[in-house]
Design a protein around this motif. Structure first.
Motif, mmCIF file in Angstrom:
data_model
loop_
_atom_site.group_PDB
_atom_site.id
_atom_site.type_symbol
_atom_site.label_atom_id
_atom_site.label_comp_id
_atom_site.label_asym_id
_atom_site.label_seq_id
_atom_site.Cartn_x
_atom_site.Cartn_y
_atom_site.Cartn_z
ATOM 1 N N ALA A 100 3.248 16.911 0.654
ATOM 2 C CA ALA A 100 2.022 17.264 -0.063
ATOM 3 C C ALA A 100 0.925 16.232 0.164
ATOM 4 N N VAL A 101 1.271 14.959 0.147
ATOM 5 C CA VAL A 101 0.238 13.921 0.244
ATOM 6 C C VAL A 101 -0.414 13.897 1.631
ATOM 7 N N GLN A 102 0.225 14.538 2.584
ATOM 8 C CA GLN A 102 -0.341 14.513 3.939
ATOM 9 C C GLN A 102 -1.338 15.642 4.179
ATOM 10 N N VAL A 105 -10.443 6.106 7.739
ATOM 11 C CA VAL A 105 -9.300 5.308 8.163
ATOM 12 C C VAL A 105 -8.567 4.750 6.941
ATOM 13 N N TYR A 106 -9.306 4.162 5.999
ATOM 14 C CA TYR A 106 -8.626 3.520 4.866
ATOM 15 C C TYR A 106 -8.100 4.541 3.858
ATOM 16 N N ILE A 107 -8.797 5.676 3.753
ATOM 17 C CA ILE A 107 -8.273 6.720 2.865
ATOM 18 C C ILE A 107 -6.981 7.298 3.458
ATOM 19 N N SER A 108 -6.972 7.496 4.768
ATOM 20 C CA SER A 108 -5.742 7.973 5.426
ATOM 21 C C SER A 108 -4.638 6.932 5.317
ATOM 22 N N LEU A 109 -5.041 5.669 5.442
ATOM 23 C CA LEU A 109 -4.050 4.601 5.354
ATOM 24 C C LEU A 109 -3.377 4.619 3.984
ATOM 25 N N TRP A 110 -4.151 4.878 2.972
ATOM 26 C CA TRP A 110 -3.624 4.952 1.607
ATOM 27 C C TRP A 110 -2.513 5.996 1.537
ATOM 28 N N ARG A 111 -2.681 7.083 2.288
ATOM 29 C CA ARG A 111 -1.675 8.147 2.266
ATOM 30 C C ARG A 111 -0.514 7.881 3.217
ATOM 31 N N ARG A 112 -0.798 7.155 4.280
ATOM 32 C CA ARG A 112 0.199 7.121 5.357
ATOM 33 C C ARG A 112 0.773 5.752 5.656
ATOM 34 N N VAL A 151 0.857 -1.200 0.000
ATOM 35 C CA VAL A 151 0.000 0.000 0.000
ATOM 36 C C VAL A 151 0.892 1.248 0.000
ATOM 37 N N ALA A 152 1.947 1.199 0.793
ATOM 38 C CA ALA A 152 2.856 2.351 0.888
ATOM 39 C C ALA A 152 3.474 2.667 -0.471
#
Lengths: 197, 235
Positions: free
Chosen positions: B198-200, A63-70, A23-24
């Protein structure tokens, strides 16, 4: 010798770890894999904290949208993947409570519990029984009031001021009680860490 | 336990509010040991969540998440720069207005209601944040364009005191906060953000402003006191 159940659990954790790493790197299919493996557990957590199924679903989406980013911020050396995701979901749900998007206690906890599944299913495989008993043991060493205040803070996002008000305790008293509790908790957890080595 | 050890535990549990909360966020941003202590507490507390029964959300939640990601909530979307947005940006520069907010209002006038701007612009809405300075009427105003990864920092009314600088930090819900740079008083600046920062940034992203020695917090040093905070929201 590992039992078959232990082997399954270890494999499930390894697969989840690998999926988070993908995912990362921007692998959408891996995100779906993580969702399939964890959404019921994480939804349970959002529901427990927010008390309202609709809000909990919004939080879960978050949660999952944030997970996609983080996903890149996950450090496999520090925490098991499911622990990290559980805390991730808990923190997002608490943020939601804090930003006032949700009226606290919109639905009584008992009602929320009715939506809960009875079957523990695959998500439970991911949990680490040894870790679980450690924190329970250490909180169990605290006096009952302190233990329950710490649990309320953790599960309900209660601040010092809210805890003090709810139990009709002066703020200063509440602060020093919890700080003493946290110091004891830390000592207990570190003690267990040493024994585990 | 030391003051910091307490604070890390209190922050992980969510007990803090007000100034203490700001201080903890600043430390997570600037002090790797503190961030590590918070993460350790979280890891140790997380098994408590195992006692929560699992539950099943509605079945169409995953398709909805996928759709949200398609619409540009993800890292890949940052690359979807649309030509029109670039035009608008260049035009904003050409006008040389002193406030990014004014530039935005003018940009809006360039497309009066009823004319249809290409859709992708709406898919990546701009974000704005106002960071008020103490009791004054002054504020640091931010506009962020996700497609461009460009942030406009307006500190027009502020004056340098010659002793301190102010540094802006992005405080993500997870992990260490990151410096968005030192604010230059009396200027409007455009800052191009690296992709990892940016992505954050999204709707609801938290910001804090700290007071630092001239030049900002050096690497490995603790950030100064938090003097203000703000939040990005979609405009």
């Amino acid at each position: 010798m590992l039992s078959a159940a232990d082997r399954n659990a270890a494999e499930a954790r390894a697969a989840l770890k690998a999926a988070i790493a993908r995912v990362a790197r921007g692998d959408r299919a891996a995100l779906e894999q993580v969702y399939r493996a964890t959404h019921r557990k994480l939804f349970g957590i959002c529901l427990r904290i927010l008390g309202d199924p609709k809000e909990a679903e919004d939080a879960l989406q978050d949660v999952y949208i944030s997970l996609w980013r983080r996903a890149a911020s996950y450090d496999p050396d520090r925490a098991s993947p499911i622990s990290w995701l559980a805390i991730f979901a808990r923190n997002r749900a608490i943020d939601r409570l804090r930003t006032g998007k949700v009226q606290r206690g919109a639905v009584p906890v008992e009602e929320a519990a009715e939506i809960a599944d009875d079957a523990p299913a695959a998500d439970a495989l991911l949990e680490d029984a040894e870790q679980t008993s450690r924190i329970h043991h250490c909180i169990g060493q605290l006096d009952a009031d302190t233990g329950s205040s710490i649990r309320n803070a953790f599960f309900e996002g209660r601040t010092y001021a809210e805890l003090a008000e709810a139990s009709d305790t002066p703020l200063g008293t509440m602060k020093s009680r919890i700080r003493r509790g946290l110091a004891k908790l830390k000592a207990c957890l570190e003690q267990d860490d040493l024994e585990a080595k | 336990m030391t003051d910091h050890t307490h604070l890390a535990a209190e922050y992980a549990l969510g007990l803090l509010e007000g100034e203490d909360l700001m201080r903890a966020r600043g430390l997570v941003a600037s002090d790797p040991d503190f961030a590590e202590a918070v993460a350790r507490w979280e890891t140790q507390l997380s098994p408590l969540l195992d006692e929560v029964p699992a539950a099943t959300p509605r079945a169409d939640l995953w398709p909805q998440i996928e759709a949200a990601l398609e619409q540009g909530a993800g890292p890949a979307a940052a690359a979807n720069v649309v030509p029109l947005q670039q035009q608008v940006t260049r035009w904003k520069w050409a006008t040389g207005v002193t406030s990014a907010a004014a530039a935005l209002a003018l940009a809006f006038l360039a497309f009066p209601p009823g004319t249809s701007a290409p859709l992708p612009v709406a898919a990546q809405p701009e974000l704005a944040a106002v960071v008020p300075i103490g009791d004054t009427a002054l504020s640091i105003d931010l506009i962020y364009q996700p497609g461009e990864r460009r942030m406009y920092v307006t500190a027009a009314g502020l004056e340098a005191d010659g002793v301190h600088d102010h540094e802006l930090w992005l405080v993500p819900p997870e992990g260490a906060a990151q410096s968005l740079g030192v604010v230059e008083p009396g200027t409007v600046k455009a800052v191009d953000l690296p992709e990892n920062l940016a992505v954050q940034i999204g709707d609801g992203s938290q910001l804090v402003l700290t007071r630092e020695p001239l030049g900002g917090a050096g690497p490995g040093t603790e950030a100064g006191p938090v003097v203000a905070n703000g939040e990005f929201s979609t405009i």
